[in-house]
Motif scaffolding. Structure first.
Motif, PDB file in Angstrom:
ATOM      1  N   VAL A  14     -24.051   6.029   1.751  1.00 22.19           N
ATOM      2  CA  VAL A  14     -22.981   6.923   2.218  1.00 22.19           C
ATOM      3  C   VAL A  14     -21.655   6.196   2.400  1.00 22.19           C
ATOM      4  O   VAL A  14     -20.578   6.793   2.241  1.00 22.19           O
ATOM      5  N   GLY A  15     -21.707   4.903   2.718  1.00 19.73           N
ATOM      6  CA  GLY A  15     -20.494   4.172   3.056  1.00 19.73           C
ATOM      7  C   GLY A  15     -19.427   4.157   1.974  1.00 19.73           C
ATOM      8  O   GLY A  15     -18.285   4.567   2.214  1.00 19.73           O
ATOM      9  N   PRO A  16     -19.733   3.707   0.753  1.00 12.80           N
ATOM     10  CA  PRO A  16     -18.704   3.638  -0.289  1.00 12.80           C
ATOM     11  C   PRO A  16     -18.004   4.958  -0.582  1.00 12.80           C
ATOM     12  O   PRO A  16     -16.774   4.971  -0.714  1.00 12.80           O
ATOM     13  N   PRO A  17     -18.706   6.085  -0.692  1.00  8.86           N
ATOM     14  CA  PRO A  17     -17.968   7.339  -0.926  1.00  8.86           C
ATOM     15  C   PRO A  17     -17.027   7.712   0.220  1.00  8.86           C
ATOM     16  O   PRO A  17     -15.952   8.273  -0.016  1.00  8.86           O
ATOM     17  N   LEU A  18     -17.410   7.378   1.463  1.00  7.65           N
ATOM     18  CA  LEU A  18     -16.575   7.736   2.608  1.00  7.65           C
ATOM     19  C   LEU A  18     -15.294   6.912   2.671  1.00  7.65           C
ATOM     20  O   LEU A  18     -14.347   7.300   3.355  1.00  7.65           O
ATOM     21  N   ILE A  19     -15.271   5.779   1.963  1.00  6.26           N
ATOM     22  CA  ILE A  19     -14.073   4.927   1.980  1.00  6.26           C
ATOM     23  C   ILE A  19     -12.849   5.698   1.509  1.00  6.26           C
ATOM     24  O   ILE A  19     -11.733   5.504   2.012  1.00  6.26           O
ATOM     25  N   TYR A  20     -13.053   6.612   0.558  1.00  8.02           N
ATOM     26  CA  TYR A  20     -11.924   7.291  -0.082  1.00  8.02           C
ATOM     27  C   TYR A  20     -11.532   8.585   0.624  1.00  8.02           C
ATOM     28  O   TYR A  20     -10.606   9.264   0.183  1.00  8.02           O
ATOM     29  N   SER A  74     -17.385  12.339  -5.210  1.00  7.82           N
ATOM     30  CA  SER A  74     -16.179  12.051  -4.432  1.00  7.82           C
ATOM     31  C   SER A  74     -14.999  11.692  -5.331  1.00  7.82           C
ATOM     32  O   SER A  74     -13.856  12.081  -5.054  1.00  7.82           O
ATOM     33  N   GLN A  75     -15.250  10.982  -6.429  1.00  5.71           N
ATOM     34  CA  GLN A  75     -14.154  10.594  -7.312  1.00  5.71           C
ATOM     35  C   GLN A  75     -13.648  11.758  -8.146  1.00  5.71           C
ATOM     36  O   GLN A  75     -12.474  11.808  -8.514  1.00  5.71           O
ATOM     37  N   LEU A  76     -14.509  12.703  -8.464  1.00  2.26           N
ATOM     38  CA  LEU A  76     -14.048  13.914  -9.138  1.00  2.26           C
ATOM     39  C   LEU A  76     -13.090  14.692  -8.237  1.00  2.26           C
ATOM     40  O   LEU A  76     -12.067  15.217  -8.699  1.00  2.26           O
ATOM     41  N   ILE A  77     -13.412  14.755  -6.961  1.00  3.01           N
ATOM     42  CA  ILE A  77     -12.532  15.445  -6.003  1.00  3.01           C
ATOM     43  C   ILE A  77     -11.226  14.677  -5.838  1.00  3.01           C
ATOM     44  O   ILE A  77     -10.130  15.251  -5.866  1.00  3.01           O
ATOM     45  N   LEU A  78     -11.320  13.347  -5.673  1.00  5.97           N
ATOM     46  CA  LEU A  78     -10.125  12.530  -5.480  1.00  5.97           C
ATOM     47  C   LEU A  78      -9.236  12.560  -6.716  1.00  5.97           C
ATOM     48  O   LEU A  78      -7.999  12.601  -6.605  1.00  5.97           O
ATOM     49  N   LEU A  79      -9.831  12.551  -7.899  1.00 10.60           N
ATOM     50  CA  LEU A  79      -9.051  12.618  -9.132  1.00 10.60           C
ATOM     51  C   LEU A  79      -8.279  13.930  -9.212  1.00 10.60           C
ATOM     52  O   LEU A  79      -7.105  13.941  -9.614  1.00 10.60           O
ATOM     53  N   ALA A  80      -8.915  15.041  -8.848  1.00  8.49           N
ATOM     54  CA  ALA A  80      -8.232  16.330  -8.847  1.00  8.49           C
ATOM     55  C   ALA A  80      -7.049  16.320  -7.882  1.00  8.49           C
ATOM     56  O   ALA A  80      -5.974  16.844  -8.195  1.00  8.49           O
ATOM     57  N   ARG A 213       5.204  -2.504  -8.781  1.00 13.66           N
ATOM     58  CA  ARG A 213       6.145  -1.901  -7.835  1.00 13.66           C
ATOM     59  C   ARG A 213       6.540  -2.855  -6.713  1.00 13.66           C
ATOM     60  O   ARG A 213       7.407  -2.553  -5.912  1.00 13.66           O
ATOM     61  N   LYS A 214       5.887  -4.022  -6.655  1.00 13.84           N
ATOM     62  CA  LYS A 214       6.128  -5.010  -5.607  1.00 13.84           C
ATOM     63  C   LYS A 214       5.978  -4.394  -4.214  1.00 13.84           C
ATOM     64  O   LYS A 214       6.714  -4.725  -3.287  1.00 13.84           O
ATOM     65  N   THR A 215       5.034  -3.517  -4.058  1.00 14.53           N
ATOM     66  CA  THR A 215       4.728  -2.919  -2.769  1.00 14.53           C
ATOM     67  C   THR A 215       3.354  -2.283  -2.838  1.00 14.53           C
ATOM     68  O   THR A 215       2.873  -1.926  -3.926  1.00 14.53           O
ATOM     69  N   CYS A 216       2.709  -2.158  -1.683  1.00 16.98           N
ATOM     70  CA  CYS A 216       1.413  -1.484  -1.589  1.00 16.98           C
ATOM     71  C   CYS A 216       1.567  -0.094  -0.995  1.00 16.98           C
ATOM     72  O   CYS A 216       0.605   0.474  -0.469  1.00 16.98           O
ATOM     73  N   TYR A 217       2.777   0.452  -1.079  1.00 17.70           N
ATOM     74  CA  TYR A 217       3.035   1.792  -0.558  1.00 17.70           C
ATOM     75  C   TYR A 217       2.117   2.808  -1.227  1.00 17.70           C
ATOM     76  O   TYR A 217       1.955   2.814  -2.445  1.00 17.70           O
ATOM     77  N   GLY A 218       1.524   3.687  -0.426  1.00 17.63           N
ATOM     78  CA  GLY A 218       0.657   4.736  -0.942  1.00 17.63           C
ATOM     79  C   GLY A 218      -0.806   4.346  -1.017  1.00 17.63           C
ATOM     80  O   GLY A 218      -1.662   5.218  -1.159  1.00 17.63           O
ATOM     81  N   PHE A 219      -1.099   3.065  -0.945  1.00 16.76           N
ATOM     82  CA  PHE A 219      -2.476   2.592  -0.969  1.00 16.76           C
ATOM     83  C   PHE A 219      -2.913   2.313   0.457  1.00 16.76           C
ATOM     84  O   PHE A 219      -2.393   1.416   1.102  1.00 16.76           O
ATOM     85  N   ARG A 220      -3.836   3.103   0.955  1.00 15.39           N
ATOM     86  CA  ARG A 220      -4.207   3.057   2.354  1.00 15.39           C
ATOM     87  C   ARG A 220      -4.872   1.732   2.727  1.00 15.39           C
ATOM     88  O   ARG A 220      -5.705   1.196   1.989  1.00 15.39           O
ATOM     89  N   SER A 221      -4.471   1.226   3.891  1.00 21.88           N
ATOM     90  CA  SER A 221      -5.109   0.007   4.399  1.00 21.88           C
ATOM     91  C   SER A 221      -6.583   0.229   4.678  1.00 21.88           C
ATOM     92  O   SER A 221      -7.397  -0.694   4.549  1.00 21.88           O
ATOM     93  N   SER A 222      -6.935   1.470   5.061  1.00 27.82           N
ATOM     94  CA  SER A 222      -8.340   1.774   5.319  1.00 27.82           C
ATOM     95  C   SER A 222      -9.168   1.639   4.036  1.00 27.82           C
ATOM     96  O   SER A 222     -10.313   1.183   4.068  1.00 27.82           O
ATOM     97  N   THR A 223      -8.573   2.049   2.896  1.00 21.44           N
ATOM     98  CA  THR A 223      -9.280   1.899   1.623  1.00 21.44           C
ATOM     99  C   THR A 223      -9.457   0.431   1.275  1.00 21.44           C
ATOM    100  O   THR A 223     -10.526   0.009   0.819  1.00 21.44           O
TER     101      THR A 223
END
Length: 303
Positions: A14-20, A74-80, A213-223
């Motif tokens: 369950v852990g890896p899918p919940l990461i996203y 989970s990735q099908l949902i995230l991709l959409a 982009r020289k930034t991690c903007y938009g990429f969650r620290s939790s991920t």
């Protein structure tokens, strides 16, 4: 010990899918998927689809199979979600700042308040910055083609249906190969290496996006935290549980790339792209302004 083993298996499934989940929530909340590479979804979808067929020939632990199935969903949902909130210029520009002062120049990432804006009000791009942009585009071309497009525009399609058609074709292709070659051990072992090698490249698209982009903007620290600690947990789990050799090798490779993305987070931070670009262009602007002042002083002394 059996209770701990059961809990470990549940966490592995369950852990890896919940990461996203937090990444998806952040995108929906901001209505903007920029900063998160949806190539990540592609890597996970392809790798876990192949891994399911690997399970048909090598019945590894059930929690790992459940993990693959949940990751696919989970990735099908995230991709959409990523496609729905994708900025129009995310594949065409390296940042959100306009490079042209023309009022009619298309740039959906920047809103012009009036048509009286002049060149002085636009971000200044020095020769050094232009050279950096060329270098970054050249680096980008190593991965997606010199003209900015991949062969057959792979995983750069506009419609969600194109991605579903590709995955359906992949499943059909693997199903035919399973019927023909499924009895051979070398084919099953190859599937395992292919699936887990693809999965080990998971952080690479995000690494490239952050570098461009020289930034991690938009990429969650939790991920990112989920990647790093999750892959560390998986590595230990694979060794303790005696999982197939393919799992152990690729887990170590993935952890190395996680560390590289973590280093980017420390170096670049998570500022918006326009703020990050202004930060990197500031030294060049200061150097040029000093040169202009020096020229003015020389002209004044001569006159």
């Amino acid at each position: 010990m059996s209770i701990l083993s059961t809990l470990a298996g549940i966490g592995m499934a369950v852990g890896p899918p919940l990461i996203y989940a937090d990444q998806a929530y952040s995108i929906v909340k901001k209505k903007d998927s920029s900063g998160f590479s949806h190539d990540v979804c592609g890597v996970l979808l392809i790798a876990n689809t192949v891994r399911v067929f690997f399970w048909l020939g090598n019945r590894f632990e059930t929690p790992l199979l459940i993990q693959s199935l949940l990751l696919i969903v989970s990735q099908l949902i995230l991709l959409a979600i990523c496609l729905h909130y994708k900025p129009l210029n995310s594949e065409n520009e390296l940042n959100y700042a306009p490079l042209s002062p023309l009022p009619n120049s298309p740039n959906p990432g920047h809103s012009r308040q009036d048509s009286n804006s002049d060149y002085l009000n636009q971000p200044h791009i020095s020769e050094n910055n232009n050279e950096n942009l060329k270098n970054l585009k050249g680096f980008k071309g190593l991965f997606i083609g010199g003209n900015g497009k991949r062969p057959f525009e792979f995983w750069q399609w506009e419609g969600y249906g194109n991605y579903l058609e590709f995955l359906a074709g992949l499943i059909l292709f693997l199903g035919i190969l399973q019927i023909i070659l499924g009895k051979w051990n070398w084919y099953i072992d190859s599937l395992g290496f292919i699936a887990l090698t693809i999965e080990s490249t998971l952080p690479i698209p995000q690494f490239i996006s952050n570098f461009r982009r020289k930034t991690c903007y938009g990429f969650r620290s939790s991920t990112l935290a989920g990647w790093f600690f999750g892959d560390a947990y998986k590595t230990v789990y694979f060794f303790l549980r005696g999982s197939p050799f393919q799992f152990k090798v690729t887990a170590i490779m993935t952890l190395c790339w996680d560390s590289a993305v973590l280093a980017q987070r420390v170096i670049y931070g998570a500022k918006a792209p326009n703020e990050a670009s202004s930060q990197y262009s500031a030294p060049a602007q200061q150097e040029e302004s000093r040169g202009l002042r020096a020229n003015d002083e020389r002209q004044f002394s001569i006159s």
